[in-house]
Design an enzyme around this catalytic site. Structure first.
Site, PDB file in Angstrom:
ATOM      1  CB  CYS A   1      -0.342  -6.979  -0.101  1.00 14.03           C
ATOM      2  SG  CYS A   1      -1.881  -6.505   1.019  1.00 14.03           S
ATOM      3  N   PRO A   2       1.085  -3.853   0.053  1.00 18.71           N
ATOM      4  CG  PRO A   2      -0.123  -2.007  -0.479  1.00 18.71           C
ATOM      5  CD  PRO A   2       0.005  -3.186  -1.062  1.00 18.71           C
TER       6      PRO A   2
END
EC number: 2.3.1.225
Length: 361
Positions: A154-155
């Site tokens: 997840c950025p």
């Protein structure tokens, strides 16, 4: 002097924090807009102001706490049993033929609780980390390591979501959704009054109107994402497994790890109900092995006394992984709510004894 390649990697790692910084700035601004501009400067009713501030700060603390845990909880490394020894590494490197390498890997894996395979039926091995991949483990190129029960990278948290922090990620989605819904609901009447010029133009007008738009838009996107991950939890699947079913010795099975809704939920949130809503680790197991619900390939083949089908073997493989003693957490996971597993089997349209609960560490 550090090599240029190392500096480039460090620069990229700094850039990975930009989405986290963006979210942090949005949250900090929303705190100022809601607490100062709305509650302190705009709302005149003291009782309403106190209630709004109290509920808001509870949601804000839980939201920030769960977000912090999701970001800074480091992924857990697979247990040392899954790492190749020095002699096994040398033996594997000397072999050029893929079949010979697979024979070596099968020999090493025979005493490990590994039941999943590649799509071609081979042992799952990571060339980067030099280890046999535990079930549900995948290598993340961004983190440059194997992640136990990897869901996705997840950025927005600059971290991999997996076994170590999946509960924190779920709570982060839940509390961020509640936070946005609460801000939207309590800001609505003042948004309408400003929009219809029912209140005088002040410095707070733009802040309150933009706060409503931002909170309502985030609420919609978070609602869909949270609902999707709730469905994944109930099915005991990761995002990767939802797109590509895990492959067992008998073939792909999208429900291979599903033990029933209740037990699937407890596998992520634990058995202690008092910890369910708190961003503290309470997931069951060690992340390297999972109870599996395997369906026999041949419905007419009765299951073995140990609960496994002896006819299920991968190509060129004659051994089966021996059962190992259950850890206490997995024993509770399997033993509690046995009736739920029976109900799930009925719903899936099978009553043959081939559908068994697999016990492993």
């Amino acid at each position: 002097m550090a090599p240029s390649g190392s500096r480039n990697v460090d620069c990229w790692r700094v850039l990975y924090w930009i989405p986290v910084l963006f979210i942090s700035l949005i949250v900090a601004w929303s705190y100022y807009a809601y607490v100062v501009q709305l509650c302190i400067d705009t709302i005149e009713n003291m009782g309403e102001k106190i209630v709004y501030l109290l509920v808001y700060h509870v949601l804000f603390i839980m939201f920030v706490w769960s977000y912090w845990q999701t970001i800074f909880t480091k992924p857990m490394n697979p247990l040392k049993e899954f790492h190749l020894s020095h002699s096994d590494k040398e033996l594997l490197e000397r072999e050029d033929r893929r079949e010979s390498q697979q024979e070596i890997l099968r020999r090493i894996a025979k005493d490990l609780p590994i039941y999943t395979r590649t799509m071609s039926g081979a042992i799952r091995y990571c060339d980067h980390c030099l280890l046999l991949k535990p079930d549900r483990c995948h290598h993340c190129s961004a983190c440059d390591m194997c992640i136990l029960k990897m869901d996705h990278h997840c950025p927005w948290v600059n971290n991999c979501v997996g076994f170590a922090n999946y509960k924190f990620f779920m709570l982060f989605l839940a509390y961020s959704l509640l936070y946005c819904l609460f801000v939207t609901a309590t800001d609505l009447q003042y948004f309408i009054q400003f929009w219809t010029n029912g209140l005088p133009d002040t410095q707070a007008k733009f802040q309150i109107m933009f706060l409503f738009f931002a909170a309502s838009m985030f609420s919609v996107s978070l609602a869909f994402l949270f609902a999707y991950h709730c469905w994944l939890v109930c099915k005991n699947r990761s995002t990767l497994e939802a797109f590509r079913a895990p492959t067992f010795q008998h073939g792909p099975d999208k429900d291979g790890f599903s033990l029933g809704t209740s037990k699937n939920f407890r596998q992520v949130f634990g058995n202690e109900k008092k910890c369910w809503l708190l961003p503290v680790f309470s997931s069951l197991g060690d992340g390297c092995s999972y109870p599996t619900c395997l369906v026999n390939a041949d419905p007419e083949q009765p299951s073995s006394p140990s609960g496994r089908n002896p006819s299920i073997k991968s190509a060129g493989e004659s051994h089966q992984f021996p059962p190992k003693p259950l850890r206490e957490s997995q024993s509770r996971l399997l033993n509690n709510g046995q009736s739920e597993g029976n109900e799930d089997r009925d719903k899936r349209g099978t009553s043959n004894p081939a559908l068994t609960i697999e016990k492993e560490t």
